[in-house]
Design a protein around this motif. Sequence first.
Motif, PDB file in Angstrom:
ATOM      1  N   LEU A  93     -28.205  19.341 -33.161  1.00  0.00           N
ATOM      2  CA  LEU A  93     -28.807  18.019 -33.318  1.00  0.00           C
ATOM      3  C   LEU A  93     -29.917  17.804 -32.296  1.00  0.00           C
ATOM      4  CD1 LEU A  93     -28.933  15.237 -34.642  1.00  0.00           C
ATOM      5  CD2 LEU A  93     -27.066  14.525 -33.119  1.00  0.00           C
ATOM      6  N   ALA A  94     -29.697  18.222 -31.064  1.00  0.00           N
ATOM      7  CA  ALA A  94     -30.720  18.076 -30.020  1.00  0.00           C
ATOM      8  C   ALA A  94     -31.958  18.899 -30.361  1.00  0.00           C
ATOM      9  CB  ALA A  94     -30.149  18.502 -28.664  1.00  0.00           C
ATOM     10  N   GLU A  95     -31.781  20.106 -30.896  1.00  0.00           N
ATOM     11  CA  GLU A  95     -32.918  20.936 -31.301  1.00  0.00           C
ATOM     12  C   GLU A  95     -33.699  20.278 -32.433  1.00  0.00           C
ATOM     13  OE1 GLU A  95     -31.488  24.849 -32.241  1.00  0.00           O
ATOM     14  OE2 GLU A  95     -30.914  25.258 -30.177  1.00  0.00           O
ATOM     15  N   THR A  96     -32.989  19.676 -33.367  1.00  0.00           N
ATOM     16  CA  THR A  96     -33.637  18.989 -34.478  1.00  0.00           C
ATOM     17  C   THR A  96     -34.400  17.775 -33.979  1.00  0.00           C
ATOM     18  OG1 THR A  96     -32.016  19.790 -36.064  1.00  0.00           O
ATOM     19  CG2 THR A  96     -33.200  17.782 -36.664  1.00  0.00           C
ATOM     20  N   GLU A  97     -33.772  16.992 -33.107  1.00  0.00           N
ATOM     21  CA  GLU A  97     -34.445  15.807 -32.545  1.00  0.00           C
ATOM     22  C   GLU A  97     -35.695  16.223 -31.770  1.00  0.00           C
ATOM     23  OE1 GLU A  97     -33.813  12.753 -33.191  1.00  0.00           O
ATOM     24  OE2 GLU A  97     -31.724  12.676 -33.826  1.00  0.00           O
ATOM     25  N   ALA A  98     -35.612  17.325 -31.019  1.00  0.00           N
ATOM     26  CA  ALA A  98     -36.764  17.807 -30.254  1.00  0.00           C
ATOM     27  C   ALA A  98     -37.898  18.234 -31.187  1.00  0.00           C
ATOM     28  CB  ALA A  98     -36.345  18.955 -29.342  1.00  0.00           C
ATOM     29  N   ALA A  99     -37.561  18.887 -32.299  1.00  0.00           N
ATOM     30  CA  ALA A  99     -38.581  19.298 -33.267  1.00  0.00           C
ATOM     31  C   ALA A  99     -39.266  18.081 -33.878  1.00  0.00           C
ATOM     32  CB  ALA A  99     -37.963  20.173 -34.357  1.00  0.00           C
ATOM     33  N   LEU A 100     -38.487  17.064 -34.211  1.00  0.00           N
ATOM     34  CA  LEU A 100     -39.082  15.834 -34.751  1.00  0.00           C
ATOM     35  C   LEU A 100     -39.974  15.154 -33.714  1.00  0.00           C
ATOM     36  CD1 LEU A 100     -36.012  14.520 -36.763  1.00  0.00           C
ATOM     37  CD2 LEU A 100     -38.251  15.149 -37.721  1.00  0.00           C
ATOM     38  N   ALA A 101     -39.572  15.181 -32.464  1.00  0.00           N
ATOM     39  CA  ALA A 101     -40.394  14.594 -31.401  1.00  0.00           C
ATOM     40  C   ALA A 101     -41.704  15.376 -31.248  1.00  0.00           C
ATOM     41  CB  ALA A 101     -39.623  14.570 -30.082  1.00  0.00           C
ATOM     42  N   ARG A 102     -41.645  16.718 -31.329  1.00  0.00           N
ATOM     43  CA  ARG A 102     -42.863  17.518 -31.263  1.00  0.00           C
ATOM     44  C   ARG A 102     -43.777  17.203 -32.441  1.00  0.00           C
ATOM     45  NH1 ARG A 102     -39.060  21.296 -30.058  1.00  0.00           N
ATOM     46  NH2 ARG A 102     -39.317  22.469 -31.986  1.00  0.00           N
TER      47      ARG A 102
END
Length: 117
Positions: free
Chosen positions: A70-79
């Motif tokens: 989930l953190a990796e997905t959230e980071a990708a969306l933030a990028r």
Amino acid sequence: MTHQISADNHHRLAAEELIVLRARLHEDRLFRREQLREIAADVVGGACSSDLAAHREVREKLAAAARTALAETEAALARMDAGRYGNCGRCGRTISLDCLSAHPQARYCPQCLAGQE
């Protein structure tokens, strides 16, 4: 809102490609949140203490993996929101559409990933 990748890259992700990848990331976020809810709600009754301990350990490992994903997905969306999606976080090279399609959360290009191992 979609952002284009910086002009110094050889390949820009088209708006349509970003829309598809963003949708996949949103789907993954929903899946991971639901997965975490289900793990938290999982209660085992009537089992012996060793079974409960093993079950708890498995649940904790599953929850940790889901939180990481989930953190990796959230980071990708933030990028994506910041206009940095698709660029390697280490060298700045463009991450290919093939790589992003296989792993939309990708933060690093294959060359930098190989150097980490």
